[in-house]
Structure formats: C-alpha cells, structure tokens
Scaffold this active site. Structure first.
Site, PDB file in Angstrom:
ATOM      1  N   GLU A  91      27.273  68.537  61.814  1.00 19.11           N
ATOM      2  CA  GLU A  91      26.355  68.113  60.761  1.00 19.11           C
ATOM      3  C   GLU A  91      24.965  68.740  60.829  1.00 19.11           C
ATOM      4  O   GLU A  91      24.359  68.996  59.801  1.00 19.11           O
ATOM      5  CB  GLU A  91      26.209  66.583  60.805  1.00 19.11           C
ATOM      6  CG  GLU A  91      27.473  65.810  60.481  1.00 19.11           C
ATOM      7  CD  GLU A  91      27.861  65.896  59.011  1.00 19.11           C
ATOM      8  OE1 GLU A  91      26.945  65.964  58.158  1.00 19.11           O
ATOM      9  OE2 GLU A  91      29.063  65.916  58.723  1.00 19.11           O
ATOM     10  N   SER A 464      56.084   4.611  65.471  1.00 17.00           N
ATOM     11  CA  SER A 464      55.772   3.776  66.635  1.00 17.00           C
ATOM     12  C   SER A 464      54.596   4.284  67.452  1.00 17.00           C
ATOM     13  O   SER A 464      54.065   3.538  68.287  1.00 17.00           O
ATOM     14  CB  SER A 464      57.003   3.662  67.538  1.00 17.00           C
ATOM     15  OG  SER A 464      58.043   2.965  66.877  1.00 17.00           O
TER      16      SER A 464
END
Length: 789
Positions: A91, A464
C-alpha cells in the site's frame, strides 16, 4: 531581433508561470474555503471503533458475540512486524518517510483525472486512507481528494506514524464482516493474528485494495496472485530473503470463512443476556464493544448441555427408532447433500449406501464408510410404533432402512451407534442458592432448531415436585413430619362439574394412615390433598406467595396440592433454593457485570444474598450487599431438608444414591399422561431443576416418570458439578428436638420398645404422649392418634 525559437521558449515560460501561479491561487482558494469546514483530527486520539458485544462466562470464556461488524481492536505492539512490512509493500512503501502525501502518486492521480475525468490508481497513502475512512466518503472527485490531502497533513501533525498505522489496521474493511486485521485473521484462518504465517499475513495485506476481488475464501486464485505479488515486493524491498519468499509462494491457500469461535457454545444463555443488555443500552449494545460477564460456570454449562442431550438420547433408545430424517434418492448427491447437513449436539449425519439383513453400510460427509450391524451400532435396536408402544429387538434390517436414507450416528473412530434427532425436549437450570446466580442453563436440545428457552419460557405443571411447598406450609401451621394422614381414596362433588373429582395415586394403590414424612418421600397424592384441606387453601397460598410464587399463578382449589399450576423450571429452581439455603428467598440473575470497550465498569450486580451464617457457623455477610429476606423459619427449612433427603434415601429418588452423597435432596414430579417429568433437587451449594417432556404436550409413554426421565439428567449434571467437593451439611438450628417415635402412630415410642424412628420436631410441637403398647387393653386401634386426617 530575437530568434523565433527563443520567443517561443519565453512564451512557454510565461504560460507555465501563469499556469503554476493560477494553480497555486486556485489551491490556496480551495484551502481557505475548505479548511475551516474540515473536521478536527483530534478525535482520532480517542477514536472508538464499532465493536461487537461479547459475552463471557464467569471463568472468562467467550459464550456469545453480537454485532454487525466483527472487530478486535489491537495496539500497535500486537501488530506482527512481518504484517507491517507486507502492508507497506502493498500500500505505501514510503509511509515512514513521507509527510502524509506521496507527490508521485498524487501527480499520477492528477494526470488520470485530467485525462479521463476520474481517478483510477488512487495515489492515496495510508495516512490519506485513514483520513478517508474516518471522515470522508469514497466519492472520486477532486474536492474529496483535496480534503483527503489536507486531512492527511493535519493527521501527520497530530499523530505519530505508529498511531496512524494502528488506526488503519483497526478500521479497514477486509470482507466477510471483518473489520481490522485481527478480525480478518479469525475470519479467514480461524486463529489469532499472532499465529499467522508469512503467506497468511501477506494474503490479509492484499485485501484492503479490493476485499471482494481478492477474497481468499471466494476467489482463492486472485487472492493467491495478489499475495504472491506482495511477497515479490517484500523480496524486492529486502523485507524477506529468497528462501522465505520461495516457501511462502509455494504455500497453498488454506483460507475459508470461519464463524466466531466460541469457547463454550451457550446460545440459550447468550440470548438471555443479549436481551437484557439490549433493554438497557439499545442498539449501542451491538457497536460499543461492551463486555458482558455472566454468572455461568463454563465447565458446568458444558456438563448441562451434555446431560440434557444424553437424557434425550436415552429416552429415544427406550422408545425406538422413528425412521430416516430424510431420503436422498440420487446417489450422485449423497456427498454434496451431507455437506449441507450440520452436526447437531454430536449427532453426525450419514447416508445409507447398502442394506442387508444383518445391518447397513453408511457413508459420512468426509467419505468414510462404516458397517453397522446388530453386533455393534445397531445392538438392541427397536422400532418406534407410537407414544406407548415399540417393537421387539430387530434382527432383520431390510424392512427398516432403505438405500439413500439420511440417518444420524453418535460416536467417533471405530465406535458408533445409531441415533436420531429427538422430538422430545428437556431443560436444566442450576442456581447458587445463596444469591440466585445462574450457574448453568440448557434451554433445550438445539438452539438452532428452536430458540424457545424452556428453562425460562415453558410454563408446565410441576406435579409432585410442588408438594414440598404445601408440606412446608403445613409445618408452619403446627403439623409435624410425624403427623398422621390417611392415604385412602377421596371423592369431591362439585355442583359446577358434571362428574365428581376422583384423584388417584400414581400407582393406583393406597397405603392407609401414614406420617407426613412417608407421604412426601413416597409421593402420595391422597395425603397431599388432605394436607392442603387441613392447612386451608388460602393459608397455603399465603405461604406460597411468601416463597416467591405469584398469587395469580396459584389455582385456589385442592388440585393445587398435586402441582397443577404452571411454572417455569427457573421458578421451581428458585423455590427449591429456599430449602437449600435454610429459608431465604433469592432472585435469579444472569449478568454479573458489564464493562465498556476499555474495561471501565458500567454495571455490577448487587443481588440479595443469604446472610448471616449461610449455613456455616461464624460466617457473616461482609459484602456490601442487601440481605436476602427470610421467608421460612430456619427450623422448618431444616426439617423439610431432612424430608427431601429421605426422597433420595428411601423414596422416589433412590436412583440418586448412585452419587454416593449424603448432602443431596430433592423431589420427583410427574403429571397425568405422563406429560411432564421433573426432578428438582440440591445440596447447600447448588440447586438444579430439570424438566422433560414434549413442547406440544404429547404423552411421554409407558414407564416414564420424573425418576426415569428427569432424574438421570439431574444426576449426570450434579454428579459432575459436585465431583471432588466435600459434602456440606447445615448445622441444626436451635429449637429443634430429635424424638424417638413409633413409626405407625407418630407418637413418642415407648421407652425400651424396639420399633422406633428418630424424628425432628419444633420444640413447641414435639409429641408429649406415648404410643399405646401393642396388646394393651385399648386394642390395636389405640395405636393411632385421635387426630388422624
């Protein structure tokens, strides 16, 4: 007279001077016009990057991530030196020498603008790209380019080169939702940036120019060409030697798209936390880099998921093979279709390639061929007929499988067994009983198939497993664990109902008069109804409300004794925490703390905690936390704990004796059908509730109860969670007496008698009378107390 050529030269010189002067005047005018409008570059010193929210377990393992952009901001020191060289080679190889702009590049861009009307080559330095990425658009115009130059010059005046490069490496878009080089390393190579090789670093360095065109996952050949060009530039610049270059260009392209790697996949937990954080912070929750630390223990979470999956697999094993998941008729599509079918909770897809009477041959997605026979993977296989029936063990498999069937296997290597995706569901939630912290939560078998979180959203009848709360209410009103109630049929006539209500015990048997303790560990429905009658429905609801249940959730009739209201497993676990912690109500919570992207605290949980003592003598609540309210007398909680321990010692939960721990307690639950199977239980450090059933409320089938479907899941989880930890016992609170009683009458045992049991009583409720001796003039019936119910 001057020669003609000399006159032309002078004219050109004047024209050039005029052009340069005019250009400078235009540029100066643009500067004076644009400069005041430019943003301040000072903001770059404190730049915030759009970063996803990350969720962690209590032991700092990643369990979830939410956000559009995958980004992991890093410091300059974390950028590999080879990557810097690769990036600059690609770059901006003069980055560390120019002042923010490259005059040669700008001249080339200006020429292209004059010639074509647009800029093709860019000419932007890394500093100019930082200016564009943070402040400008990508519009190809002269004014934008001039702004870019001005901003680049300003940036160079305010930040050093390393800071500029760090901004670039964290900001740049690199395809596939990857923003910044650290995220790109995870997305394309599935590993941290620090572990990338030279060719992998060069491949990422090639992405900024064109993330789509040079994407190594979708365009590997173009990505290779770009990578090799960058490596050649690095060789030319002296960044690498010839041998490193040759090895790098010879490396294959191994990139693919990796999803976010989670240390512990916990999607139900992550989604709960996400919703809670979003409610507080809105859309910023997904962009501000929040770090959310949950109360989940990573190892327990993995155990919970495995326990739920294992329990569902065992259920399917008991009820038989339902058939192929799908059928792929075209043999040419077997491998390609398998590639699209995910592995779910360890269940691997396979296609049947051959069927013989003694077994089948299958192929896996990677091409592996397996022979499955009744001697290995198909041993003991049965066919599912309906919810209550299954076939005998299969010995001829030609009528069961067809070539092209898509099936599931569980295992690895040479050890495989037939499996199937479950239709039933199960959920598990575990809490710290001292403050309500959620330590593990499995909301179902597979979040991908169903986001419905059964731990927090499924309201089911607890059966239960709700009885202990009714019994605790009875102890609060003067009854004792030795109070005698009659386990006998009972009929209720309601003028508003066409038929009378005839409740039954689960096994259809009735044992006559029995103590409350016995009735609980044997789970006798008729006794529970008579207990609620004796306590009074509204009195019981007052107690249940104190225990944390909402009055609107409680049906004001005697069916309440059988657990007919609907609750979530999280509610049940929260209720059982009262028994586990000695009588305090805690509130469940999931998020321990939240930090911003810099680690600054935004939120810290401060839940109500059990104090003082928390079951250990001398322990005080030294933390700056509110005290959890006491909602049950410590003595009653202690007696209830002993009764629930008996459920495991000699009741419906005896299977849990396999854990070889004396400090565990709990209660099974099964509803009519059966449609729901439960086990809620605990030791003083951990409380866990498990539910098992079908989302559409289908019956579970024959011989499926809380003790067979839910309890094994609870055992597998609690056994692993408590492994290696000492047993914990709460000290007996003052005001409790241990009395020898006659087990048949609940009264004091005759001194010197042989038949007795030790029973716990509140000192004000201890029996005073002795049981009549057998063979006394009062007769056999005199052995029963006068107040039998």
């Amino acid at each position: 007279m001057p020669s003609r050529p000399l006159s032309i030269m002078r004219l050109l010189a004047h024209l050039t001077s005029a052009a340069v002067g005019g250009t400078l005047i235009v540029l100066e005018a643009l500067y004076l016009y644009l400069s005041p409008k430019l943003p301040s570059v000072e903001v770059l010193k404190t730049a915030k990057f759009q970063t996803p929210m990350r969720l962690y377990s209590q032991d700092l393992r990643l369990i979830g991530e939410y956000g559009e952009q995958r980004r992991q901001p890093i410091d300059f020191e974390a950028i590999p030196p080879l990557f810097i060289k690769a990036l600059l080679a690609a770059e901006d190889d003069q980055f560390y020498t120019h002042m923010g702009v490259n005059l040669n590049g700008l001249a080339r861009a200006a020429f292209e603008l004059a010639r074509t009307g647009s800029i093709q080559s860019g000419g932007s330095t890394i500093t100019m790209q930082v200016a564009r990425n943070f402040f400008l658009t990508k519009e190809q115009t002269f004014v934008r380019k001039f702004n870019e130059i001005l901003l680049a010059l300003r940036i160079e005046g305010h930040l050093d080169k390393n800071a500029i490069l760090t901004l670039y490496c964290n900001k740049i878009f690199l395809g596939n939702r990857a923003y910044g080089i650290a995220a790109a390393a995870e997305v394309y190579f599935g590993k941290p940036l620090s572990e990338l090789s030279l060719p992998e670093l060069a491949m990422i360095a090639g992405l900024p120019k064109a993330p789509s065109a040079y994407n190594p996952a979708s365009n590997p050949e173009r990505a290779r060409e770009r990578r090799d060009w960058i490596l050649g530039r690095m060789l030319h610049l002296g960044d690498i030697d010839l041998s490193a270059y040759q090895a790098a260009v010879a490396a294959p392209v191994s990139a693919r798209v990796y999803q976010t790697h989670l240390d512990i996949p916990a999607p139900y937990v992550a989604e709960m936390a996400r919703r809670e954080v979003f409610a507080q912070y809105g859309e910023n929750a997904y962009t501000d880099g929040l770090r959310v630390f949950t109360t989940i223990r990573g190892d327990w979470q993995l155990t919970a998921d495995r326990a739920v999956a294992g329990g569902l697999a065992d259920y399917d094993q008991r009820h038989g093979y339902r058939g192929a998941e799908a059928h792929i008729a075209d043999t040419r599509q077997w491998r390609s279709q398998l590639a699209t079918v995910p592995v779910v909770q360890g269940l691997v897809p396979a296609v049947v390639t051959e069927v013989k009477s003694e077994g089948i041959t299958v192929v896996l997605g990677d091409g592996t061929q397996l022979d499955l026979t009744e001697k290995n993977a198909l041993a003991g296989m049965k066919r599912h007929l309906d919810q209550t029936r299954f076939s005998r063990t299969i010995t001829d498999f030609t009528g069961v499988f067809k070539t092209g069937d898509l099936i599931r296997l569980r295992g690895a290597g040479k050890h495989w067994e037939l499996a199937q995706l479950p239709e039933a569901q199960a959920t598990l939630v575990a809490l710290d009983p001292l403050d309500g912290a959620i330590r593990a939560l499995a909301g179902g078998f597979d979040f991908g198939a169903s986001h419905f979180n059964r731990a927090t959203q499924a309201r089911r009848q607890p059966g239960s497993s709700f009885k202990p709360f009714i019994y605790a209410s009875a102890l609060e009103r003067g009854f004792t664990a030795a109070s005698i109630f009659n386990d006998a049929p009972i009929v209720f006539n309601d003028p508003d109902q066409k038929e009378p209500w005839r409740p039954e015990n689960d096994n259809g048997e009735y044992y006559g008069p029995m103590r409350l303790r016995e009735a609980l560990y044997l789970s006798r429905n008729m006794v529970s109804i008579r207990v609620l009658q004796a306590v009074g429905i509204h009195n019981a609801i007052d107690s249940l409300t104190r225990f944390g249940f909402e009055p609107s959730e409680l049906s004001p009739n005697l069916s309440l004794a059988l657990g007919t209201p609907t609750f979530t497993p999280l509610q049940m676990a929260t209720g059982y925490a009262i028994f586990a912690n000695g009588g305090y109500r805690v509130s469940p919570y999931l998020i321990e703390r939240i930090e911003d992207a810099s680690g600054n605290p935004l939120f810290t949980a401060n839940p109500e905690r059990v104090c003082p003592a928390c079951g250990t003598p001398g322990t005080e609540n030294t933390a700056a936390a509110p005290a959890a309210p006491r909602v049950m007398d410590a003595r009653i909680a202690y007696i209830m704990d002993s009764m629930l321990k008996d459920v495991i010692r000699r009741g419906t939960g005896t299977r849990a004796l396999q854990l070889k721990r004396g400090d565990i307690a709990g209660k099974t639950g099964t509803t009519n059908g059966p449609r729901d199977a439960w086990f809620s239980g605990y030791n003083p450090t951990l409380v866990t509730s498990v539910w098992f059933g079908f989302d559409d409320n289908r019956v579970l089938g024959a011989n499926e109860y809380g003790s067979t479907a839910a309890l094994p899941i609870w055992m597998n989880f609690m056994g692993a969670a408590l492994a290696g930890t000492p047993e914990v016992y709460r000290p007996r609170p003052p005001g409790i007496l241990s009395v020898r009683i006659d087990p048949d009458t609940g009264l004091r045992a005759i001194p010197g008698g042989h038949a007795f049991e030790e029973e716990l009583f509140l000192e004000e409720s201890a029996p005073g009378a002795f049981s009549a001796a057998p063979g006394s003039p009062d007769g056999e019936d005199a052995r029963l107390p006068d107040d039998i119910l």
